[in-house]
Write an enzyme that holds these catalytic residues in place. Structure first.
Site, PDB file in Angstrom:
ATOM      1  N   SER A 186       0.845  -1.184   0.000  1.00 58.47           N
ATOM      2  CA  SER A 186       0.000   0.000   0.000  1.00 58.47           C
ATOM      3  C   SER A 186       0.885   1.239   0.000  1.00 58.47           C
ATOM      4  O   SER A 186       2.113   1.125   0.086  1.00 58.47           O
ATOM      5  CB  SER A 186      -0.919   0.010   1.230  1.00 58.47           C
ATOM      6  OG  SER A 186      -0.132   0.260   2.368  1.00 58.47           O
ATOM      7  N   LYS A 187       0.215   2.399  -0.042  1.00 57.13           N
ATOM      8  CA  LYS A 187       0.969   3.649  -0.155  1.00 57.13           C
ATOM      9  C   LYS A 187       2.003   3.817   0.957  1.00 57.13           C
ATOM     10  O   LYS A 187       3.035   4.450   0.762  1.00 57.13           O
ATOM     11  CB  LYS A 187       0.000   4.839  -0.122  1.00 57.13           C
ATOM     12  CG  LYS A 187      -0.829   4.923  -1.389  1.00 57.13           C
ATOM     13  CD  LYS A 187      -0.964   6.359  -1.856  1.00 57.13           C
ATOM     14  CE  LYS A 187      -1.597   6.457  -3.228  1.00 57.13           C
ATOM     15  NZ  LYS A 187      -3.059   6.442  -3.187  1.00 57.13           N
ATOM     16  N   ARG A 188       1.689   3.202   2.122  1.00 56.23           N
ATOM     17  CA  ARG A 188       2.646   3.417   3.211  1.00 56.23           C
ATOM     18  C   ARG A 188       3.981   2.726   2.946  1.00 56.23           C
ATOM     19  O   ARG A 188       4.977   2.995   3.613  1.00 56.23           O
ATOM     20  CB  ARG A 188       1.979   3.027   4.542  1.00 56.23           C
ATOM     21  CG  ARG A 188       2.212   1.747   5.114  1.00 56.23           C
ATOM     22  CD  ARG A 188       1.143   1.372   6.144  1.00 56.23           C
ATOM     23  NE  ARG A 188       0.593   0.090   5.770  1.00 56.23           N
ATOM     24  CZ  ARG A 188       1.247  -1.035   5.921  1.00 56.23           C
ATOM     25  NH1 ARG A 188       2.420  -1.051   6.469  1.00 56.23           N
ATOM     26  NH2 ARG A 188       0.722  -2.172   5.530  1.00 56.23           N
TER      27      ARG A 188
END
Ligand code: GLU
Length: 465
Positions: free
Chosen positions: A241-243
Protein backbone atom coordinates in the site's frame (compact mmCIF):
# COMPACT_ATOMS: atom_id res chain seq x y z
CA UNK A 1 -8.85 -22.27 -28.61
CA UNK A 2 -8.78 -18.59 -29.40
CA UNK A 3 -7.89 -16.72 -26.22
CA UNK A 4 -9.71 -13.50 -25.32
CA UNK A 5 -8.83 -11.59 -22.15
CA UNK A 6 -9.18 -8.13 -20.74
CA UNK A 7 -7.77 -5.74 -18.24
CA UNK A 8 -10.54 -3.92 -16.43
CA UNK A 9 -9.23 -1.09 -14.28
CA UNK A 10 -11.45 1.20 -12.24
CA UNK A 11 -10.26 4.75 -12.96
CA UNK A 12 -10.17 5.85 -9.34
CA UNK A 13 -6.38 6.31 -9.21
CA UNK A 14 -3.21 5.88 -11.22
CA UNK A 15 -2.25 2.41 -12.41
CA UNK A 16 -0.70 0.75 -9.35
CA UNK A 17 1.72 -2.13 -9.25
CA UNK A 18 -0.93 -4.74 -8.47
CA UNK A 19 -3.11 -3.58 -11.37
CA UNK A 20 -0.10 -3.46 -13.66
CA UNK A 21 0.82 -7.01 -12.74
CA UNK A 22 -2.74 -8.15 -13.56
CA UNK A 23 -2.56 -6.33 -16.89
CA UNK A 24 0.84 -7.88 -17.62
CA UNK A 25 -0.35 -11.42 -16.90
CA UNK A 26 -3.39 -11.02 -19.13
CA UNK A 27 -1.28 -9.43 -21.85
CA UNK A 28 1.47 -12.07 -21.74
CA UNK A 29 -1.02 -14.92 -21.66
CA UNK A 30 -2.93 -13.46 -24.61
CA UNK A 31 0.07 -12.54 -26.71
CA UNK A 32 1.53 -15.98 -26.07
CA UNK A 33 -1.65 -17.57 -27.43
CA UNK A 34 -2.02 -14.93 -30.15
CA UNK A 35 -5.45 -13.99 -28.89
CA UNK A 36 -7.21 -10.70 -28.25
CA UNK A 37 -6.54 -8.48 -25.26
CA UNK A 38 -9.13 -5.81 -24.51
CA UNK A 39 -9.23 -2.88 -22.17
CA UNK A 40 -12.37 -2.09 -20.22
CA UNK A 41 -12.69 0.99 -18.08
CA UNK A 42 -14.90 0.17 -15.10
CA UNK A 43 -16.18 3.66 -14.45
CA UNK A 44 -19.62 2.96 -13.06
CA UNK A 45 -18.70 4.61 -9.78
CA UNK A 46 -19.28 8.11 -11.11
CA UNK A 47 -18.23 9.79 -7.89
CA UNK A 48 -14.77 8.25 -7.70
CA UNK A 49 -14.02 7.69 -11.40
CA UNK A 50 -12.08 10.44 -13.14
CA UNK A 51 -11.07 10.94 -16.76
CA UNK A 52 -7.59 12.02 -15.67
CA UNK A 53 -7.08 8.60 -14.08
CA UNK A 54 -8.27 6.82 -17.22
CA UNK A 55 -5.77 8.89 -19.21
CA UNK A 56 -3.04 8.13 -16.71
CA UNK A 57 -3.80 4.37 -16.74
CA UNK A 58 -3.72 4.30 -20.55
CA UNK A 59 -0.45 6.26 -20.53
CA UNK A 60 1.09 3.78 -18.08
CA UNK A 61 -0.10 0.84 -20.20
CA UNK A 62 1.53 2.46 -23.23
CA UNK A 63 4.71 3.14 -21.31
CA UNK A 64 4.87 -0.49 -20.16
CA UNK A 65 4.46 -1.59 -23.78
CA UNK A 66 1.15 -3.36 -23.16
CA UNK A 67 -0.88 -2.74 -26.29
CA UNK A 68 -4.54 -3.66 -26.47
CA UNK A 69 -6.89 -4.60 -29.26
CA UNK A 70 -9.64 -2.28 -30.44
CA UNK A 71 -10.86 0.75 -28.53
CA UNK A 72 -11.23 0.75 -24.75
CA UNK A 73 -14.75 -0.07 -23.60
CA UNK A 74 -16.32 2.26 -21.03
CA UNK A 75 -18.85 0.69 -18.70
CA UNK A 76 -20.53 4.05 -18.12
CA UNK A 77 -21.68 3.97 -21.75
CA UNK A 78 -23.27 0.54 -21.54
CA UNK A 79 -26.07 0.81 -18.96
CA UNK A 80 -28.71 0.00 -21.59
CA UNK A 81 -26.93 -3.22 -22.41
CA UNK A 82 -26.73 -4.24 -18.76
CA UNK A 83 -30.41 -3.50 -18.34
CA UNK A 84 -31.32 -5.68 -21.32
CA UNK A 85 -29.61 -8.57 -19.56
CA UNK A 86 -31.36 -7.80 -16.27
CA UNK A 87 -34.67 -7.77 -18.18
CA UNK A 88 -33.85 -11.16 -19.64
CA UNK A 89 -33.31 -12.55 -16.14
CA UNK A 90 -36.60 -11.03 -14.98
CA UNK A 91 -38.42 -12.57 -17.95
CA UNK A 92 -36.92 -16.01 -17.38
CA UNK A 93 -37.74 -15.87 -13.67
CA UNK A 94 -34.07 -15.90 -12.62
CA UNK A 95 -34.47 -12.46 -11.12
CA UNK A 96 -37.22 -10.66 -9.23
CA UNK A 97 -38.21 -7.20 -8.07
CA UNK A 98 -37.66 -6.38 -4.43
CA UNK A 99 -39.07 -3.43 -2.53
CA UNK A 100 -37.18 -3.93 0.73
CA UNK A 101 -35.40 -0.80 1.85
CA UNK A 102 -31.71 -0.80 2.80
CA UNK A 103 -32.85 -0.52 6.43
CA UNK A 104 -35.06 -3.63 6.06
CA UNK A 105 -32.14 -5.54 4.59
CA UNK A 106 -29.81 -4.40 7.34
CA UNK A 107 -32.33 -5.65 9.90
CA UNK A 108 -32.49 -9.05 8.18
CA UNK A 109 -28.74 -9.24 8.27
CA UNK A 110 -28.65 -8.45 11.95
CA UNK A 111 -31.27 -11.08 12.67
CA UNK A 112 -29.24 -13.65 10.74
CA UNK A 113 -26.14 -12.65 12.67
CA UNK A 114 -28.02 -13.03 15.95
CA UNK A 115 -28.96 -16.57 14.92
CA UNK A 116 -25.28 -17.25 14.16
CA UNK A 117 -25.97 -17.42 10.42
CA UNK A 118 -24.33 -15.73 7.49
CA UNK A 119 -25.75 -12.18 7.31
CA UNK A 120 -27.80 -11.99 4.15
CA UNK A 121 -31.04 -10.94 2.53
CA UNK A 122 -33.81 -13.29 3.64
CA UNK A 123 -35.59 -13.68 0.32
CA UNK A 124 -38.64 -11.74 1.51
CA UNK A 125 -39.71 -10.54 -1.97
CA UNK A 126 -38.75 -13.73 -3.85
CA UNK A 127 -42.28 -14.92 -4.42
CA UNK A 128 -44.22 -11.68 -4.13
CA UNK A 129 -44.38 -11.20 -7.90
CA UNK A 130 -43.75 -7.46 -7.53
CA UNK A 131 -43.75 -5.30 -10.65
CA UNK A 132 -42.73 -1.66 -10.88
CA UNK A 133 -45.67 0.62 -11.39
CA UNK A 134 -45.47 4.22 -12.57
CA UNK A 135 -45.78 5.25 -8.91
CA UNK A 136 -42.79 3.40 -7.50
CA UNK A 137 -40.36 2.54 -10.30
CA UNK A 138 -37.24 3.90 -8.67
CA UNK A 139 -37.80 2.40 -5.25
CA UNK A 140 -37.27 -1.20 -6.28
CA UNK A 141 -34.14 -3.19 -6.91
CA UNK A 142 -33.83 -6.34 -9.00
CA UNK A 143 -32.35 -9.36 -7.27
CA UNK A 144 -31.01 -12.64 -8.55
CA UNK A 145 -33.03 -15.70 -7.59
CA UNK A 146 -29.92 -17.55 -6.41
CA UNK A 147 -29.94 -21.28 -5.65
CA UNK A 148 -30.29 -21.81 -1.89
CA UNK A 149 -28.79 -25.26 -1.74
CA UNK A 150 -25.92 -27.07 -3.40
CA UNK A 151 -22.47 -25.77 -4.19
CA UNK A 152 -20.79 -23.46 -6.66
CA UNK A 153 -17.37 -24.55 -7.79
CA UNK A 154 -14.62 -22.25 -9.00
CA UNK A 155 -11.93 -24.09 -10.97
CA UNK A 156 -9.24 -21.52 -10.74
CA UNK A 157 -6.22 -21.71 -13.05
CA UNK A 158 -3.98 -20.37 -10.29
CA UNK A 159 -5.56 -21.56 -7.04
CA UNK A 160 -7.15 -24.83 -8.10
CA UNK A 161 -10.66 -25.78 -6.99
CA UNK A 162 -12.52 -23.53 -4.54
CA UNK A 163 -15.97 -24.66 -3.38
CA UNK A 164 -18.66 -22.25 -2.14
CA UNK A 165 -21.86 -23.25 -0.37
CA UNK A 166 -24.83 -21.70 -2.13
CA UNK A 167 -26.55 -21.35 1.24
CA UNK A 168 -23.91 -18.75 2.07
CA UNK A 169 -24.60 -16.70 -1.05
CA UNK A 170 -27.12 -13.91 -1.23
CA UNK A 171 -29.95 -13.11 -3.60
CA UNK A 172 -27.68 -10.33 -4.77
CA UNK A 173 -28.88 -7.04 -6.19
CA UNK A 174 -28.43 -6.82 -9.97
CA UNK A 175 -30.00 -3.43 -10.59
CA UNK A 176 -30.12 -0.58 -8.13
CA UNK A 177 -33.19 1.56 -7.45
CA UNK A 178 -31.80 4.25 -9.80
CA UNK A 179 -31.60 1.75 -12.67
CA UNK A 180 -27.80 1.40 -12.52
CA UNK A 181 -26.40 -2.12 -12.70
CA UNK A 182 -24.40 -3.48 -9.80
CA UNK A 183 -20.74 -4.18 -10.22
CA UNK A 184 -21.02 -7.95 -10.60
CA UNK A 185 -23.85 -7.67 -13.12
CA UNK A 186 -21.94 -5.24 -15.33
CA UNK A 187 -18.76 -7.34 -15.21
CA UNK A 188 -20.57 -10.53 -16.21
CA UNK A 189 -22.48 -8.87 -19.05
CA UNK A 190 -19.29 -7.34 -20.40
CA UNK A 191 -17.29 -10.52 -20.10
CA UNK A 192 -20.02 -12.37 -22.02
CA UNK A 193 -20.46 -9.65 -24.64
CA UNK A 194 -16.72 -9.22 -25.13
CA UNK A 195 -16.29 -12.98 -25.51
CA UNK A 196 -13.87 -13.55 -22.65
CA UNK A 197 -12.33 -16.99 -22.56
CA UNK A 198 -10.14 -16.20 -19.52
CA UNK A 199 -10.61 -13.79 -16.65
CA UNK A 200 -7.32 -13.21 -14.87
CA UNK A 201 -7.44 -10.77 -11.96
CA UNK A 202 -6.30 -10.12 -8.40
CA UNK A 203 -7.46 -12.54 -5.74
CA UNK A 204 -9.26 -9.74 -3.91
CA UNK A 205 -11.98 -10.62 -6.45
CA UNK A 206 -12.35 -14.26 -5.34
CA UNK A 207 -15.43 -13.43 -3.20
CA UNK A 208 -17.10 -11.91 -6.29
CA UNK A 209 -16.50 -14.92 -8.47
CA UNK A 210 -19.17 -17.34 -7.12
CA UNK A 211 -21.68 -14.49 -7.41
CA UNK A 212 -20.63 -13.92 -10.99
CA UNK A 213 -20.79 -17.65 -11.73
CA UNK A 214 -24.42 -17.69 -10.52
CA UNK A 215 -25.23 -14.84 -12.92
CA UNK A 216 -23.60 -16.71 -15.83
CA UNK A 217 -25.62 -19.78 -14.94
CA UNK A 218 -28.86 -17.82 -14.68
CA UNK A 219 -28.17 -16.37 -18.13
CA UNK A 220 -27.33 -19.81 -19.51
CA UNK A 221 -23.92 -18.51 -20.58
CA UNK A 222 -20.69 -20.44 -20.75
CA UNK A 223 -18.19 -19.69 -17.98
CA UNK A 224 -14.79 -18.27 -18.79
CA UNK A 225 -11.74 -19.80 -17.14
CA UNK A 226 -10.92 -17.80 -14.04
CA UNK A 227 -7.44 -17.18 -12.66
CA UNK A 228 -6.92 -15.24 -9.45
CA UNK A 229 -3.41 -14.05 -8.78
CA UNK A 230 -2.34 -13.35 -5.20
CA UNK A 231 -1.87 -9.80 -3.98
CA UNK A 232 1.55 -8.21 -3.98
CA UNK A 233 2.87 -7.76 -0.45
CA UNK A 234 5.20 -5.06 0.87
CA UNK A 235 8.69 -5.98 2.09
CA UNK A 236 7.09 -6.37 5.57
CA UNK A 237 4.72 -9.04 4.15
CA UNK A 238 1.65 -6.80 4.58
CA UNK A 239 -0.54 -5.97 1.57
CA UNK A 240 1.36 -3.46 -0.59
CA UNK A 241 0.00 0.00 0.00
CA UNK A 242 0.97 3.65 -0.16
CA UNK A 243 2.65 3.42 3.21
CA UNK A 244 5.31 1.23 1.57
CA UNK A 245 6.27 4.17 -0.66
CA UNK A 246 5.81 4.35 -4.39
CA UNK A 247 3.02 2.08 -5.59
CA UNK A 248 2.00 3.65 -8.89
CA UNK A 249 3.61 2.74 -12.20
CA UNK A 250 4.00 6.44 -12.95
CA UNK A 251 6.23 6.80 -9.83
CA UNK A 252 8.61 4.21 -11.22
CA UNK A 253 8.66 5.92 -14.59
CA UNK A 254 9.64 9.12 -12.77
CA UNK A 255 12.29 7.25 -10.80
CA UNK A 256 13.96 6.34 -14.08
CA UNK A 257 13.13 2.68 -14.38
CA UNK A 258 12.98 1.06 -17.77
CA UNK A 259 9.51 -0.24 -18.59
CA UNK A 260 10.84 -3.65 -19.61
CA UNK A 261 12.54 -3.98 -16.21
CA UNK A 262 9.33 -3.21 -14.36
CA UNK A 263 7.40 -5.70 -16.52
CA UNK A 264 10.10 -8.31 -15.91
CA UNK A 265 10.07 -7.69 -12.16
CA UNK A 266 6.29 -7.62 -11.75
CA UNK A 267 5.98 -10.82 -13.76
CA UNK A 268 8.33 -12.55 -11.34
CA UNK A 269 6.00 -11.51 -8.51
CA UNK A 270 3.61 -14.38 -9.09
CA UNK A 271 5.18 -16.31 -11.95
CA UNK A 272 8.29 -18.42 -12.11
CA UNK A 273 10.28 -20.20 -14.73
CA UNK A 274 12.83 -22.39 -12.96
CA UNK A 275 15.50 -20.14 -11.51
CA UNK A 276 15.55 -17.78 -14.47
CA UNK A 277 15.07 -14.13 -13.61
CA UNK A 278 16.11 -11.95 -16.49
CA UNK A 279 13.53 -11.80 -19.27
CA UNK A 280 12.96 -9.36 -22.08
CA UNK A 281 9.40 -8.74 -23.19
CA UNK A 282 9.67 -11.17 -26.09
CA UNK A 283 11.16 -13.88 -23.87
CA UNK A 284 8.25 -13.45 -21.47
CA UNK A 285 5.68 -13.74 -24.25
CA UNK A 286 7.39 -16.87 -25.54
CA UNK A 287 7.89 -18.51 -22.14
CA UNK A 288 4.80 -17.40 -20.26
CA UNK A 289 2.84 -20.61 -20.71
CA UNK A 290 5.93 -22.67 -19.82
CA UNK A 291 6.27 -21.04 -16.42
CA UNK A 292 4.15 -21.45 -13.33
CA UNK A 293 1.67 -19.05 -11.77
CA UNK A 294 2.35 -19.01 -8.06
CA UNK A 295 -0.71 -19.39 -5.79
CA UNK A 296 0.99 -17.78 -2.78
CA UNK A 297 1.71 -14.06 -2.52
CA UNK A 298 5.14 -12.58 -3.13
CA UNK A 299 6.74 -9.60 -1.44
CA UNK A 300 7.90 -6.55 -3.34
CA UNK A 301 11.67 -6.13 -3.13
CA UNK A 302 12.88 -2.70 -4.33
CA UNK A 303 16.51 -3.83 -4.36
CA UNK A 304 15.80 -6.68 -6.69
CA UNK A 305 13.87 -4.33 -8.96
CA UNK A 306 16.87 -1.97 -9.03
CA UNK A 307 19.19 -4.86 -9.83
CA UNK A 308 16.95 -6.03 -12.67
CA UNK A 309 16.74 -2.49 -13.98
CA UNK A 310 20.52 -2.32 -14.12
CA UNK A 311 20.58 -5.63 -15.99
CA UNK A 312 18.07 -4.28 -18.50
CA UNK A 313 20.05 -1.05 -18.87
CA UNK A 314 23.00 -3.19 -19.96
CA UNK A 315 21.02 -4.39 -22.95
CA UNK A 316 20.26 -0.85 -24.18
CA UNK A 317 22.70 0.92 -26.46
CA UNK A 318 24.39 4.06 -25.13
CA UNK A 319 22.58 5.96 -27.84
CA UNK A 320 19.22 4.77 -26.47
CA UNK A 321 20.23 5.53 -22.89
CA UNK A 322 21.34 9.00 -23.93
CA UNK A 323 17.88 9.70 -25.34
CA UNK A 324 16.18 8.20 -22.29
CA UNK A 325 18.31 10.05 -19.73
CA UNK A 326 17.78 13.50 -21.29
CA UNK A 327 14.51 14.28 -19.45
CA UNK A 328 16.10 13.25 -16.16
CA UNK A 329 19.01 15.64 -16.73
CA UNK A 330 16.50 18.42 -17.34
CA UNK A 331 14.51 17.42 -14.27
CA UNK A 332 17.67 17.95 -12.19
CA UNK A 333 17.92 21.41 -13.77
CA UNK A 334 21.29 20.58 -15.27
CA UNK A 335 22.33 21.82 -18.70
CA UNK A 336 21.59 19.17 -21.32
CA UNK A 337 24.71 18.60 -23.42
CA UNK A 338 24.52 18.26 -27.19
CA UNK A 339 24.00 14.64 -28.31
CA UNK A 340 27.66 14.17 -29.34
CA UNK A 341 28.77 15.32 -25.87
CA UNK A 342 26.14 13.33 -24.00
CA UNK A 343 26.94 10.01 -25.61
CA UNK A 344 30.50 9.66 -24.20
CA UNK A 345 29.20 10.67 -20.75
CA UNK A 346 26.66 7.86 -20.92
CA UNK A 347 29.38 5.47 -22.01
CA UNK A 348 31.60 6.50 -19.15
CA UNK A 349 28.95 6.40 -16.42
CA UNK A 350 26.32 3.82 -17.43
CA UNK A 351 27.88 1.01 -15.39
CA UNK A 352 27.61 3.13 -12.25
CA UNK A 353 23.86 3.71 -12.39
CA UNK A 354 20.93 1.49 -11.53
CA UNK A 355 18.30 3.81 -12.98
CA UNK A 356 18.08 6.63 -15.52
CA UNK A 357 17.67 9.05 -12.64
CA UNK A 358 20.86 7.71 -11.07
CA UNK A 359 22.61 8.10 -14.39
CA UNK A 360 21.53 11.73 -14.66
CA UNK A 361 22.64 12.37 -11.07
CA UNK A 362 25.97 10.62 -11.71
CA UNK A 363 26.58 13.09 -14.56
CA UNK A 364 26.11 16.14 -12.41
CA UNK A 365 29.82 16.74 -11.76
CA UNK A 366 30.47 16.60 -15.51
CA UNK A 367 27.77 19.13 -16.34
CA UNK A 368 28.36 21.87 -13.80
CA UNK A 369 30.94 24.61 -13.74
CA UNK A 370 34.03 24.55 -11.48
CA UNK A 371 32.42 27.27 -9.35
CA UNK A 372 29.42 25.05 -8.61
CA UNK A 373 31.41 21.98 -7.59
CA UNK A 374 30.47 20.34 -4.34
CA UNK A 375 33.04 18.30 -2.47
CA UNK A 376 32.69 15.41 -0.11
CA UNK A 377 34.02 16.85 3.15
CA UNK A 378 35.70 13.65 4.32
CA UNK A 379 37.35 13.19 0.96
CA UNK A 380 38.74 16.74 1.15
CA UNK A 381 40.13 16.18 4.64
CA UNK A 382 41.70 12.92 3.61
CA UNK A 383 43.39 14.07 0.43
CA UNK A 384 43.96 17.82 0.34
CA UNK A 385 47.23 18.69 2.09
CA UNK A 386 49.97 21.26 1.37
CA UNK A 387 51.88 18.48 -0.36
CA UNK A 388 48.95 17.36 -2.56
CA UNK A 389 48.15 20.99 -3.42
CA UNK A 390 51.68 21.31 -4.77
CA UNK A 391 51.14 18.21 -6.93
CA UNK A 392 47.85 19.61 -8.22
CA UNK A 393 49.53 22.89 -9.12
CA UNK A 394 52.30 21.05 -10.94
CA UNK A 395 49.82 18.88 -12.79
CA UNK A 396 47.81 21.95 -13.73
CA UNK A 397 50.75 23.49 -15.56
CA UNK A 398 51.74 20.13 -17.04
CA UNK A 399 48.25 19.62 -18.49
CA UNK A 400 48.09 23.22 -19.60
CA UNK A 401 51.14 22.65 -21.78
CA UNK A 402 49.87 19.52 -23.51
CA UNK A 403 49.61 19.84 -27.26
CA UNK A 404 46.54 17.52 -27.35
CA UNK A 405 44.09 17.41 -24.47
CA UNK A 406 42.99 13.78 -24.95
CA UNK A 407 42.78 10.76 -22.65
CA UNK A 408 45.96 9.08 -23.84
CA UNK A 409 48.06 12.27 -23.71
CA UNK A 410 46.70 13.00 -20.23
CA UNK A 411 47.43 9.46 -19.14
CA UNK A 412 51.06 9.67 -20.28
CA UNK A 413 51.49 13.06 -18.64
CA UNK A 414 49.98 11.96 -15.33
CA UNK A 415 51.93 8.73 -15.07
CA UNK A 416 55.10 10.43 -16.31
CA UNK A 417 54.69 12.95 -13.45
CA UNK A 418 54.19 10.23 -10.83
CA UNK A 419 57.08 8.09 -12.00
CA UNK A 420 59.41 10.97 -12.86
CA UNK A 421 59.11 12.31 -9.30
CA UNK A 422 59.48 8.90 -7.61
CA UNK A 423 55.93 9.14 -6.24
CA UNK A 424 53.27 6.52 -5.62
CA UNK A 425 50.04 6.94 -7.58
CA UNK A 426 48.03 7.15 -4.37
CA UNK A 427 49.84 10.40 -3.48
CA UNK A 428 48.48 12.04 -6.61
CA UNK A 429 45.44 10.11 -7.90
CA UNK A 430 43.05 10.63 -4.94
CA UNK A 431 43.59 14.42 -4.57
CA UNK A 432 43.29 14.81 -8.32
CA UNK A 433 40.04 12.85 -8.26
CA UNK A 434 38.63 14.93 -5.41
CA UNK A 435 39.52 18.13 -7.28
CA UNK A 436 37.86 16.95 -10.49
CA UNK A 437 34.97 14.82 -9.28
CA UNK A 438 34.37 16.01 -5.72
CA UNK A 439 34.62 12.51 -4.24
CA UNK A 440 37.02 9.62 -3.77
CA UNK A 441 35.26 7.30 -6.22
CA UNK A 442 34.54 7.91 -9.85
CA UNK A 443 35.40 6.92 -13.39
CA UNK A 444 38.82 6.91 -15.00
CA UNK A 445 40.51 10.25 -14.35
CA UNK A 446 42.02 10.75 -17.78
CA UNK A 447 38.67 10.05 -19.38
CA UNK A 448 37.02 12.51 -17.01
CA UNK A 449 39.54 15.21 -17.88
CA UNK A 450 39.33 14.67 -21.61
CA UNK A 451 35.53 14.90 -21.48
CA UNK A 452 35.56 17.92 -19.18
CA UNK A 453 37.90 19.61 -21.63
CA UNK A 454 40.95 21.68 -20.94
CA UNK A 455 39.33 24.83 -19.66
CA UNK A 456 37.09 23.08 -17.13
CA UNK A 457 39.84 20.73 -15.95
CA UNK A 458 42.25 23.58 -15.34
CA UNK A 459 39.56 25.63 -13.60
CA UNK A 460 38.89 22.78 -11.19
CA UNK A 461 42.59 22.39 -10.43
CA UNK A 462 43.03 26.13 -9.97
CA UNK A 463 40.60 25.97 -7.05
CA UNK A 464 43.16 23.93 -5.08
CA UNK A 465 46.15 26.21 -5.44
N1 GLU B 1 -12.35 -3.16 -11.91
C1 GLU B 1 -11.82 -4.20 -11.09
C2 GLU B 1 -10.60 -3.69 -10.36
O1 GLU B 1 -10.05 -2.66 -10.73
C3 GLU B 1 -11.43 -5.44 -11.89
C4 GLU B 1 -12.55 -6.36 -12.10
C5 GLU B 1 -12.22 -7.62 -12.84
O2 GLU B 1 -11.07 -7.77 -13.31
O3 GLU B 1 -13.13 -8.43 -12.98
O4 GLU B 1 -10.18 -4.30 -9.40
Amino acid sequence: MKVVTRFAPSPTGHLHLGGARTAIFNWLFTRHHQGKFYLRIEDTDTLRSKQEYTDSILASMNWLGLDWDGEPVYQSERFDLYNQYVDRLLESGHAYWCSCSPEDVEKMREEARARGENPKYNGCCRDRGLRPSPGNPEKMVVRLRAPQTGITVLNDMVKGEIVFNNAELDDMVLRRPDGAPTYNMAVVVDDIEMGMTHVIRGDDHVPNTPKQILIYQALGAELPIFGHVPMILGPDKQKLSKRHGATAVIDYEKEGLLPEALVNYLTLLGWSHGNDEFFGLEDLVREFANGRLNPSPSAFDPEKLAWLNHEHMKTRSSQELAELVAPFIKALELPLPAPEKLLPLVEMLRERAQTLKDLAAAMKFMLIDAAQMEYDQKALEKTITPESRAHLAALRSLFDGLPEFDASGLHDALHGYVEGNGLKFKQVGPPLRVALVGALAGPDLCQVMSLLGKEQTLARLTKFQ
